[in-house]
Enzyme design. Structure first.
Site, PDB file in Angstrom:
ATOM      1  CD  GLU A 150      -2.834  -1.269  -0.019  1.00  0.00           C
ATOM      2  OE1 GLU A 150      -2.984  -0.294  -0.743  1.00  0.00           O
ATOM      3  OE2 GLU A 150      -3.106  -2.433  -0.369  1.00  0.00           O
ATOM      4  CD1 TRP A 153      -1.205  -0.433  -4.058  1.00  0.00           C
ATOM      5  CD2 TRP A 153      -1.842   0.723  -5.606  1.00  0.00           C
ATOM      6  NE1 TRP A 153      -1.769  -1.502  -4.898  1.00  0.00           N
ATOM      7  CE2 TRP A 153      -2.126  -0.771  -5.840  1.00  0.00           C
ATOM      8  CE3 TRP A 153      -1.879   1.631  -6.921  1.00  0.00           C
ATOM      9  CZ2 TRP A 153      -2.760  -1.203  -7.385  1.00  0.00           C
ATOM     10  CZ3 TRP A 153      -2.525   1.088  -7.996  1.00  0.00           C
ATOM     11  CH2 TRP A 153      -2.817  -0.391  -8.087  1.00  0.00           C
ATOM     12  CD1 TRP A 181     -18.349  12.071 -17.025  1.00  0.00           C
ATOM     13  CD2 TRP A 181     -19.112  10.044 -16.280  1.00  0.00           C
ATOM     14  NE1 TRP A 181     -17.354  11.324 -17.050  1.00  0.00           N
ATOM     15  CE2 TRP A 181     -17.870  10.100 -16.589  1.00  0.00           C
ATOM     16  CE3 TRP A 181     -20.046   9.203 -15.403  1.00  0.00           C
ATOM     17  CZ2 TRP A 181     -17.171   8.912 -16.207  1.00  0.00           C
ATOM     18  CZ3 TRP A 181     -19.221   8.069 -15.407  1.00  0.00           C
ATOM     19  CH2 TRP A 181     -17.532   7.967 -15.569  1.00  0.00           C
ATOM     20  CG  ASN A 219      -8.760   1.310   0.405  1.00  0.00           C
ATOM     21  OD1 ASN A 219      -8.508   2.506  -0.486  1.00  0.00           O
ATOM     22  ND2 ASN A 219      -8.383   0.100   0.036  1.00  0.00           N
ATOM     23  CD1 TRP A 237     -14.178  10.190 -13.883  1.00  0.00           C
ATOM     24  CD2 TRP A 237     -12.675  10.893 -12.528  1.00  0.00           C
ATOM     25  NE1 TRP A 237     -13.025  10.803 -14.651  1.00  0.00           N
ATOM     26  CE2 TRP A 237     -12.187  11.335 -13.771  1.00  0.00           C
ATOM     27  CE3 TRP A 237     -11.943  11.603 -11.611  1.00  0.00           C
ATOM     28  CZ2 TRP A 237     -10.954  12.099 -14.288  1.00  0.00           C
ATOM     29  CZ3 TRP A 237     -10.867  12.423 -11.954  1.00  0.00           C
ATOM     30  CH2 TRP A 237     -10.187  12.657 -13.219  1.00  0.00           C
ATOM     31  CD1 TRP A 260     -11.696  10.248  -5.868  1.00  0.00           C
ATOM     32  CD2 TRP A 260     -13.608   9.507  -6.979  1.00  0.00           C
ATOM     33  NE1 TRP A 260     -12.646  10.304  -4.924  1.00  0.00           N
ATOM     34  CE2 TRP A 260     -14.107   9.805  -5.561  1.00  0.00           C
ATOM     35  CE3 TRP A 260     -14.720   8.975  -7.710  1.00  0.00           C
ATOM     36  CZ2 TRP A 260     -15.284   9.900  -5.159  1.00  0.00           C
ATOM     37  CZ3 TRP A 260     -15.748   9.045  -7.183  1.00  0.00           C
ATOM     38  CH2 TRP A 260     -16.084   9.441  -5.814  1.00  0.00           C
TER      39      TRP A 260
HETATM   40  C1  FAD Z   1     -11.701   6.928  -4.278  1.00  0.00           C
HETATM   41  C2  FAD Z   1     -10.513   6.881  -3.471  1.00  0.00           C
HETATM   42  C3  FAD Z   1     -10.021   7.990  -3.069  1.00  0.00           C
HETATM   43  C4  FAD Z   1      -8.767   7.930  -2.109  1.00  0.00           C
HETATM   44  N1  FAD Z   1      -8.269   9.313  -1.744  1.00  0.00           N
HETATM   45  C5  FAD Z   1      -7.057   9.298  -0.858  1.00  0.00           C
HETATM   46  C6  FAD Z   1      -6.567  10.330  -0.758  1.00  0.00           C
HETATM   47  O1  FAD Z   1      -7.071  11.601  -0.929  1.00  0.00           O
HETATM   48  N2  FAD Z   1      -5.459  10.260   0.350  1.00  0.00           N
HETATM   49  C7  FAD Z   1      -4.854   9.132   0.610  1.00  0.00           C
HETATM   50  O2  FAD Z   1      -3.759   9.245   1.180  1.00  0.00           O
HETATM   51  N3  FAD Z   1      -5.468   7.889   0.114  1.00  0.00           N
HETATM   52  C8  FAD Z   1      -6.530   8.111  -0.634  1.00  0.00           C
HETATM   53  N4  FAD Z   1      -7.023   6.793  -1.118  1.00  0.00           N
HETATM   54  C9  FAD Z   1      -6.289   5.631  -0.554  1.00  0.00           C
HETATM   55  C10 FAD Z   1      -6.728   4.815   0.521  1.00  0.00           C
HETATM   56  O3  FAD Z   1      -7.994   4.759   0.652  1.00  0.00           O
HETATM   57  C11 FAD Z   1      -6.216   5.472   1.958  1.00  0.00           C
HETATM   58  O4  FAD Z   1      -4.826   5.623   1.888  1.00  0.00           O
HETATM   59  C12 FAD Z   1      -6.301   4.954   3.002  1.00  0.00           C
HETATM   60  O5  FAD Z   1      -7.906   4.354   3.349  1.00  0.00           O
HETATM   61  C13 FAD Z   1      -5.999   5.601   4.308  1.00  0.00           C
HETATM   62  O6  FAD Z   1      -6.161   4.836   5.386  1.00  0.00           O
HETATM   63  P1  FAD Z   1      -5.004   4.280   6.320  1.00  0.00           P
HETATM   64  O7  FAD Z   1      -3.845   5.202   6.462  1.00  0.00           O
HETATM   65  O8  FAD Z   1      -5.720   3.677   7.684  1.00  0.00           O
HETATM   66  O9  FAD Z   1      -4.475   3.289   5.370  1.00  0.00           O
HETATM   67  P2  FAD Z   1      -3.522   1.886   5.538  1.00  0.00           P
HETATM   68  O10 FAD Z   1      -4.308   0.763   4.978  1.00  0.00           O
HETATM   69  O11 FAD Z   1      -3.256   1.742   6.732  1.00  0.00           O
HETATM   70  O12 FAD Z   1      -2.614   2.147   4.355  1.00  0.00           O
HETATM   71  C14 FAD Z   1      -1.228   2.664   4.913  1.00  0.00           C
HETATM   72  C15 FAD Z   1      -0.894   3.883   3.838  1.00  0.00           C
HETATM   73  O13 FAD Z   1      -0.776   3.473   2.545  1.00  0.00           O
HETATM   74  C16 FAD Z   1      -1.118   4.541   1.596  1.00  0.00           C
HETATM   75  N5  FAD Z   1      -2.171   3.949   0.761  1.00  0.00           N
HETATM   76  C17 FAD Z   1      -3.050   2.865   1.166  1.00  0.00           C
HETATM   77  N6  FAD Z   1      -3.955   2.409   0.101  1.00  0.00           N
HETATM   78  C18 FAD Z   1      -3.522   3.472  -0.997  1.00  0.00           C
HETATM   79  C19 FAD Z   1      -3.914   3.446  -2.168  1.00  0.00           C
HETATM   80  N7  FAD Z   1      -5.091   2.870  -2.599  1.00  0.00           N
HETATM   81  N8  FAD Z   1      -3.509   4.390  -2.894  1.00  0.00           N
HETATM   82  C20 FAD Z   1      -2.585   5.104  -2.407  1.00  0.00           C
HETATM   83  N9  FAD Z   1      -1.849   5.115  -1.494  1.00  0.00           N
HETATM   84  C21 FAD Z   1      -2.535   4.124  -0.564  1.00  0.00           C
HETATM   85  C22 FAD Z   1      -1.693   5.663   2.435  1.00  0.00           C
HETATM   86  O14 FAD Z   1      -0.712   6.416   2.453  1.00  0.00           O
HETATM   87  C23 FAD Z   1      -2.075   5.050   3.779  1.00  0.00           C
HETATM   88  O15 FAD Z   1      -2.071   5.809   4.783  1.00  0.00           O
HETATM   89  C24 FAD Z   1      -7.994   7.024  -1.930  1.00  0.00           C
HETATM   90  C25 FAD Z   1      -8.828   5.544  -2.282  1.00  0.00           C
HETATM   91  C26 FAD Z   1      -9.908   5.620  -3.078  1.00  0.00           C
HETATM   92  C27 FAD Z   1     -10.719   4.317  -3.559  1.00  0.00           C
END
Ligand code: FAD
Length: 353
Positions: A150, A153, A181, A219, A237, A260
């Site tokens: 993650e 990513w 849309w 997420n 979107w 998105w």
């Molecule tokens: C539609 C959509 C919008 C999102 N918008 C954002 C946003 O504005 N900011 C954001 O930080 N993340 C975003 N995410 C990715 C992800 O949902 C969040 O990073 C995550 O939910 C944050 O919670 P956590 O720190 O507990 O995640 P954890 O599951 O603990 O992950 C650890 C870290 O990994 C990174 N990460 C995790 N998943 C992703 C991912 N899919 N893409 C990129 N980085 C990721 C983040 O920095 C996160 O804090 C988005 C995902 C979707 C599907």
């Protein structure tokens, strides 16, 4: 000049053998892991250079948060404040990291790290997080391996934005810009229902209310509500992206845009357009007992675990007099409309004028 501190690898640091950017995550991740050396994970020796840092936020022209448009909010307590708050969260997550891969998809469970807001503002060090996860991964910890993915990513989406800045305003894959849309007053009313958490789909509504009241969304639910906006409501979107940008404390342009465009299928390494989440089955799978729904939609708290995912269909009598909307859309019909809407991409033809 800029200095890398936000990611492990930036811009052109991870490239294909041909010297171009990666457009698919797994090969990028493999190349990222191959390039990783202890240097990239070690702390910078900041003590040596503290004299060069600005003394106070406003010294030497460094603007304060208010000057660049931030307003104080009452932070959700569990997200913690400043680097001390980030450290508490990380310590808590260290005890759970080995179960991350099993727990991360269930919004009622404390599965993820909740560190995103700290990663956004730099109140945790990405090198420290990646170092810990990488070390555990090498020792065979599956949870750490998935969590490190993650973090990768995150780097991936940042380099996508660097190489493809057009994705900031349009589809990463330009042929998706041909999609028409929904628009007009009805579309705007549906959008308002989505933002306010009153679509009549409990998992969507609970998620949108979580966002509104806490500035965070799990997420799995970000994926569900993004799919719902684009593929059930047929809305652009970018509308959802903008709402998330306004509401999320962890808003990050690259990750948000990537998420998105993943959901709307227009992104790089996105899910195929014909993969359309069914909000009721997602709810049954990831919030089986309805614990998360009950927390944010208390008006549904009395419903059984079976009925809570589709209350009007499964408990119509019990719903009489309950202040909860009927579904704003029929999922099966919306699915057909979406498949038709996306045909324009498949044929790569221009839409009818
Ligand atoms: C539609 C959509 C919008 C999102 N918008 C954002 C946003 O504005 N900011 C954001 O930080 N993340 C975003 N995410 C990715 C992800 O949902 C969040 O990073 C995550 O939910 C944050 O919670 P956590 O720190 O507990 O995640 P954890 O599951 O603990 O992950 C650890 C870290 O990994 C990174 N990460 C995790 N998943 C992703 C991912 N899919 N893409 C990129 N980085 C990721 C983040 O920095 C996160 O804090 C988005 C995902 C979707 C599907």
């Amino acid at each position: 000049r800029s200095f890398k501190d936000h990611v492990i690898f930036e811009r052109r640091e991870v490239l294909t053998a041909a010297g171009g950017p990666y457009g698919v995550f797994t090969p990028y991740k493999n190349a990222w892991l191959r390039k990783l050396e202890p240097f990239y994970l070690s702390s910078y020796p900041v003590e040596r250079y503290t004299a060069a840092l600005a003394g106070t936020p406003l010294a030497r022209g460094v603007p304060g948060l208010a000057d660049i448009g931030f307003e104080p909010v009452e932070l959700t307590p569990h997200l913690g404040r400043g680097s001390a708050g980030g450290e508490v969260l990380f310590q808590d997550f260290l005890d759970r990291m080995d179960r991350y891969h099993e727990a991360r998809d269930f919004p009622a469970v404390k599965g993820p790290s909740y560190l995103s807001v700290h990663l956004r503002f730099g109140t945790v060090s990405i090198r420290r997080l990646a170092r810990e996860a990488h070390g555990r991964m090498l020792a065979g910890d599956r949870g750490a391996e998935v969590w490190l993915s993650e973090l990768i990513w995150r780097d991936f989406y940042h380099q996508v934005m660097h190489h493809h800045p057009h994705a900031m305003t349009g589809a990463f894959r330009p042929e998706y810009d041909a999609i028409r849309w929904e628009s007009g007053p009805e579309a705007e009313a549906l959008f308002a229902a989505w933002c306010e958490g009153r679509t009549g789909f409990p998992i969507v509504d609970a998620a949108m209310r979580q966002l509104k009241t806490t500035g965070y969304m799990h997420n799995r639910l970000r994926m569900v509500v993004a799919s719902f906006l684009t593929k059930d409501l047929g809305l652009d979107w970018r509308w959802g992206e903008r709402w998330f940008a306004e509401q999320l404390l962890d808003f990050d342009l690259a990750a948000n845009n990537g998420g998105w465009q993943w959901a709307s299928s227009s992104g790089c390494d996105a899910q195929p357009y014909f993969r359309i989440f069914n909000p009721v089955s997602q709810s049954e799978k990831f919030d089986a007992e309805g614990r998360f729904i009950r927390r944010y939609c208390p008006e549904l708290a009395e419903l059984s675990a079976k009925a809570i995912h589709a209350p009007w269909e499964r408990a119509p009598l019990q719903m009489q007099g309950v202040d909860y909307p009927r579904p704003v859309v029929d999922h099966a019909a919306a699915r057909e409309r979406t498949l038709a809407r996306y045909q324009v991409v498949k044929s790569r033809a221009l839409p009818e004028p």
